[in-house]
Write a protein that holds these residues in place. Structure first.
Motif, PDB file in Angstrom:
ATOM      1  N   MET A 142       0.829  -1.199   0.000  1.00  0.00           N
ATOM      2  CA  MET A 142       0.000   0.000   0.000  1.00  0.00           C
ATOM      3  C   MET A 142       0.868   1.254   0.000  1.00  0.00           C
ATOM      4  O   MET A 142       1.875   1.327   0.702  1.00  0.00           O
ATOM      5  CB  MET A 142      -0.940  -0.013   1.199  1.00  0.00           C
ATOM      6  CG  MET A 142      -1.922  -1.170   1.136  1.00  0.00           C
ATOM      7  SD  MET A 142      -3.164  -1.098   2.419  1.00  0.00           S
ATOM      8  CE  MET A 142      -4.104   0.312   1.874  1.00  0.00           C
ATOM      9  N   ALA A 143       0.449   2.245  -0.760  1.00  0.00           N
ATOM     10  CA  ALA A 143       1.231   3.471  -0.876  1.00  0.00           C
ATOM     11  C   ALA A 143       1.082   4.366   0.351  1.00  0.00           C
ATOM     12  O   ALA A 143       2.025   5.014   0.763  1.00  0.00           O
ATOM     13  CB  ALA A 143       0.795   4.231  -2.123  1.00  0.00           C
ATOM     14  N   GLY A 144      -0.091   4.428   0.929  1.00  0.00           N
ATOM     15  CA  GLY A 144      -0.315   5.289   2.082  1.00  0.00           C
ATOM     16  C   GLY A 144      -0.176   4.540   3.391  1.00  0.00           C
ATOM     17  O   GLY A 144       0.070   3.348   3.428  1.00  0.00           O
ATOM     18  N   ARG A 145      -0.344   5.273   4.462  1.00  0.00           N
ATOM     19  CA  ARG A 145      -0.261   4.664   5.789  1.00  0.00           C
ATOM     20  C   ARG A 145      -1.578   3.972   6.085  1.00  0.00           C
ATOM     21  O   ARG A 145      -2.645   4.482   5.783  1.00  0.00           O
ATOM     22  CB  ARG A 145      -0.003   5.747   6.830  1.00  0.00           C
ATOM     23  CG  ARG A 145      -0.074   5.246   8.254  1.00  0.00           C
ATOM     24  CD  ARG A 145       0.964   5.917   9.114  1.00  0.00           C
ATOM     25  NE  ARG A 145       0.742   5.721  10.523  1.00  0.00           N
ATOM     26  CZ  ARG A 145       1.047   4.611  11.187  1.00  0.00           C
ATOM     27  NH1 ARG A 145       1.539   3.590  10.551  1.00  0.00           N
ATOM     28  NH2 ARG A 145       0.849   4.517  12.480  1.00  0.00           N
ATOM     29  N   VAL A 146      -1.495   2.789   6.675  1.00  0.00           N
ATOM     30  CA  VAL A 146      -2.699   2.081   7.091  1.00  0.00           C
ATOM     31  C   VAL A 146      -2.845   2.226   8.597  1.00  0.00           C
ATOM     32  O   VAL A 146      -1.857   2.389   9.314  1.00  0.00           O
ATOM     33  CB  VAL A 146      -2.666   0.584   6.683  1.00  0.00           C
ATOM     34  CG1 VAL A 146      -2.660   0.435   5.182  1.00  0.00           C
ATOM     35  CG2 VAL A 146      -1.485  -0.128   7.286  1.00  0.00           C
ATOM     36  N   GLY A 147      -4.080   2.172   9.074  1.00  0.00           N
ATOM     37  CA  GLY A 147      -4.341   2.347  10.498  1.00  0.00           C
ATOM     38  C   GLY A 147      -3.952   1.142  11.323  1.00  0.00           C
ATOM     39  O   GLY A 147      -3.680   1.260  12.513  1.00  0.00           O
ATOM     40  N   GLY A 148      -3.919  -0.025  10.708  1.00  0.00           N
ATOM     41  CA  GLY A 148      -3.565  -1.241  11.418  1.00  0.00           C
ATOM     42  C   GLY A 148      -3.683  -2.434  10.497  1.00  0.00           C
ATOM     43  O   GLY A 148      -4.255  -2.346   9.417  1.00  0.00           O
ATOM     44  N   VAL A 149      -3.106  -3.549  10.943  1.00  0.00           N
ATOM     45  CA  VAL A 149      -3.145  -4.781  10.172  1.00  0.00           C
ATOM     46  C   VAL A 149      -3.606  -5.897  11.096  1.00  0.00           C
ATOM     47  O   VAL A 149      -3.128  -6.014  12.225  1.00  0.00           O
ATOM     48  CB  VAL A 149      -1.748  -5.124   9.601  1.00  0.00           C
ATOM     49  CG1 VAL A 149      -1.759  -6.468   8.896  1.00  0.00           C
ATOM     50  CG2 VAL A 149      -1.267  -4.021   8.660  1.00  0.00           C
ATOM     51  N   ILE A 150      -4.552  -6.705  10.621  1.00  0.00           N
ATOM     52  CA  ILE A 150      -5.025  -7.861  11.375  1.00  0.00           C
ATOM     53  C   ILE A 150      -4.729  -9.100  10.541  1.00  0.00           C
ATOM     54  O   ILE A 150      -5.156  -9.201   9.400  1.00  0.00           O
ATOM     55  CB  ILE A 150      -6.536  -7.767  11.669  1.00  0.00           C
ATOM     56  CG1 ILE A 150      -6.833  -6.526  12.501  1.00  0.00           C
ATOM     57  CG2 ILE A 150      -7.021  -9.041  12.366  1.00  0.00           C
ATOM     58  CD1 ILE A 150      -8.323  -6.233  12.678  1.00  0.00           C
ATOM     59  N   GLY A 151      -3.990 -10.036  11.125  1.00  0.00           N
ATOM     60  CA  GLY A 151      -3.676 -11.290  10.455  1.00  0.00           C
ATOM     61  C   GLY A 151      -4.246 -12.447  11.258  1.00  0.00           C
ATOM     62  O   GLY A 151      -3.978 -12.564  12.450  1.00  0.00           O
ATOM     63  N   VAL A 152      -5.056 -13.286  10.611  1.00  0.00           N
ATOM     64  CA  VAL A 152      -5.706 -14.421  11.274  1.00  0.00           C
ATOM     65  C   VAL A 152      -5.227 -15.706  10.618  1.00  0.00           C
ATOM     66  O   VAL A 152      -5.381 -15.884   9.407  1.00  0.00           O
ATOM     67  CB  VAL A 152      -7.248 -14.307  11.174  1.00  0.00           C
ATOM     68  CG1 VAL A 152      -7.931 -15.508  11.796  1.00  0.00           C
ATOM     69  CG2 VAL A 152      -7.728 -13.019  11.818  1.00  0.00           C
ATOM     70  N   SER A 153      -4.628 -16.596  11.405  1.00  0.00           N
ATOM     71  CA  SER A 153      -4.176 -17.914  10.924  1.00  0.00           C
ATOM     72  C   SER A 153      -3.297 -17.806   9.688  1.00  0.00           C
ATOM     73  O   SER A 153      -3.503 -18.496   8.702  1.00  0.00           O
ATOM     74  CB  SER A 153      -5.382 -18.818  10.623  1.00  0.00           C
ATOM     75  OG  SER A 153      -6.091 -19.096  11.796  1.00  0.00           O
ATOM     76  N   GLY A 154      -2.293 -16.945   9.728  1.00  0.00           N
ATOM     77  CA  GLY A 154      -1.459 -16.751   8.558  1.00  0.00           C
ATOM     78  C   GLY A 154       0.014 -16.756   8.863  1.00  0.00           C
ATOM     79  O   GLY A 154       0.449 -17.161   9.934  1.00  0.00           O
ATOM     80  N   SER A 155       0.787 -16.288   7.889  1.00  0.00           N
ATOM     81  CA  SER A 155       2.232 -16.219   8.002  1.00  0.00           C
ATOM     82  C   SER A 155       2.707 -14.996   7.233  1.00  0.00           C
ATOM     83  O   SER A 155       1.900 -14.237   6.707  1.00  0.00           O
ATOM     84  CB  SER A 155       2.866 -17.499   7.453  1.00  0.00           C
ATOM     85  OG  SER A 155       4.242 -17.513   7.713  1.00  0.00           O
ATOM     86  N   VAL A 156       4.021 -14.817   7.141  1.00  0.00           N
ATOM     87  CA  VAL A 156       4.605 -13.675   6.438  1.00  0.00           C
ATOM     88  C   VAL A 156       5.452 -14.204   5.297  1.00  0.00           C
ATOM     89  O   VAL A 156       6.259 -15.112   5.490  1.00  0.00           O
ATOM     90  CB  VAL A 156       5.486 -12.834   7.397  1.00  0.00           C
ATOM     91  CG1 VAL A 156       6.177 -11.719   6.647  1.00  0.00           C
ATOM     92  CG2 VAL A 156       4.657 -12.282   8.538  1.00  0.00           C
TER      93      VAL A 156
END
Length: 147
Positions: A5-19
């Protein structure tokens, strides 16, 4: 998703995932984005995972969490990663404690600003902005009970 994403995001939620490693490399290479982040601080992240997940085993998820934390500390001197484990497999939001944690995160970090947007209109007058404050409605949306 937040990496690209080009702009700033307010937060990130990751459920049952990885990087993904390549996503981390892209993030590290994007100096303009890193500069914006340095000025505004780390993006709040909520990661939730099931201890019985067989698709993304808990040890893989914990290593991913550690990577995200280390990356934030390297850039900002601190991290804003909240980690929660639940007695579940590879599921989306189903357990009440997990839904409550996601709702609390949203309430804390993803609140719409009351100031005017970039377009000049107050947020409440924009046709594509909907503010929902009722926890029952938020819970229903998170649990997929609203179409």
């Amino acid at each position: 998703v937040a990496v690209g994403m080009a702009g700033r995001v307010g937060g990130v939620i990751g459920v049952s995932g990885s990087v993904l490693d390549e996503a981390q490399q892209q993030s590290d290479a994007d100096s303009a984005r890193n500069e914006r982040e340095r000025e505004s601080g780390p993006t709040p992240v909520l990661l939730t995972h099931g201890v019985r997940d067989q698709r993304v085993p808990i040890d893989v998820a914990r290593r991913a969490r550690d990577k995200v934390q280390q990356s934030m500390v390297a850039r900002h001197g601190r991290h804003m990663v909240t980690w929660r484990e639940y007695d579940k497999g590879h599921d989306m939001l189903r357990l009440k404690p997990e839904v409550d944690d996601v709702m609390s995160f949203i309430a804390k970090h993803l609140v719409l600003p009351t100031a005017q947007s970039e377009g000049g209109l107050p947020l409440e007058q924009q046709p594509d902005v909907v503010e929902v404050k009722d926890p029952a409605i938020i819970r229903s949306v998170l649990l997929g009970q609203v179409k």
